[in-house]
Scaffold this motif. Sequence first.
Motif, short mmCIF file in Angstrom:
data_model
loop_
_atom_site.label_atom_id
_atom_site.label_comp_id
_atom_site.label_asym_id
_atom_site.label_seq_id
_atom_site.Cartn_x
_atom_site.Cartn_y
_atom_site.Cartn_z
N TYR A 143 49.11 57.34 68.39
CA TYR A 143 50.49 57.22 68.03
C TYR A 143 51.07 56.98 69.28
N GLU A 144 51.99 56.29 69.55
CA GLU A 144 53.10 56.11 70.38
C GLU A 144 53.57 57.51 70.70
N TRP A 145 53.80 57.89 72.07
CA TRP A 145 54.23 59.12 72.58
C TRP A 145 55.58 58.82 73.21
N ILE A 146 56.69 58.99 72.48
CA ILE A 146 57.99 58.39 73.10
C ILE A 146 58.76 59.55 73.64
N ARG B 260 49.55 53.42 66.63
CA ARG B 260 49.31 52.24 67.20
C ARG B 260 48.00 51.39 66.68
N GLY C 112 55.87 52.92 78.43
CA GLY C 112 55.48 52.81 76.97
C GLY C 112 53.94 53.11 76.56
N THR D 220 50.56 58.20 75.11
CA THR D 220 49.89 58.13 73.68
C THR D 220 49.23 59.40 73.09
N ASP E 211 56.44 56.64 82.34
CA ASP E 211 57.21 57.00 81.35
C ASP E 211 58.05 58.21 81.61
#
Length: 317
Positions: free
Chosen positions: A138-141, A242, A254, A257, A290
Amino acid sequence: MIIEELVRQVSVGDDDAVEELSLVADTEPGRLTPHLGSLLDHDVLWPGKLYRAADADVVRRIVARVDGGRTPEQLNHLLVALAHTAHPLAEDALRRWSAQPPPGADALHVDVLDYPPEGGWTVDPQGHRRDLCGDTAYEWIMREAPRRPDAAVCPWCASPLWTAADLDPTDPAVGVALAHTGWSGRLVIETCHFCACYTTLYSRVTPDGGTGWWAGNTRPDHLGPAGTEDPPALLPVPGAARQSPYQASAWDRGGSTLGGRPDWIQDADHPDCPGCRQPMDYVGLVGGADLDEYGEGAYYLHLHRPCGFAAVNYQQS
């Protein structure tokens, strides 16, 4: 560009085509499966991740090449490629070579069973395979997270400790991403943002979100006197799934993850658990890009549920 043309260009030494194929290996590795025999024919063995989706025929051919011993200078690359396949035939061969080393193994710097972590798995002391990584990412924002005035400080540099992860078990993405670790409950991983750049830092963790600096952390001799440094006032939160588990990026904004497979800048480095000395499970990657406009490198987060340890290590070019 179609895969066939990229393979042709790689076979004549086109580095740009290697980069293109590597991108395919990260996003849709199965697209390369029909072409891996051609890459092997042309001795294109690096990067080993190109062989992630190798079928049984290609794995057998690589094993036969290792057993034949005709290209000892390629042995390291052949073993890395086998590790990335994570195929049962590769697993069987690596076990066999651990007891009966293949031709040229005396020139290697490590045992053949040190290669599987390059592909995200290991063989435990009982001889069982254990996957160190999950199959979903998964994206880690990054989200702003105010610094706590009562935050614990690093015993070495007195900087406030950085909360690198605070994972809520009610979030379905967290459960999926951590399924391979066996963890249940809240997971909080704190570390020193500064000192983790110099050595692997361990912490004790509990399923109620407890976290604390491990007293056994050993300060490296090359870590000289340093002033305090505020950690990033950012906390990663899970985003969208993802496309593939290989899409973390240690370089690009970006690229942070949760879950999936790490994008190692250097060699694979799954820390050994200080409690049992077995490789720890991979949790996620937080990219320097990031965390800061000029950030570089990446922090890699790990967990070993049976012993209650988390770890953070760092790589940069």
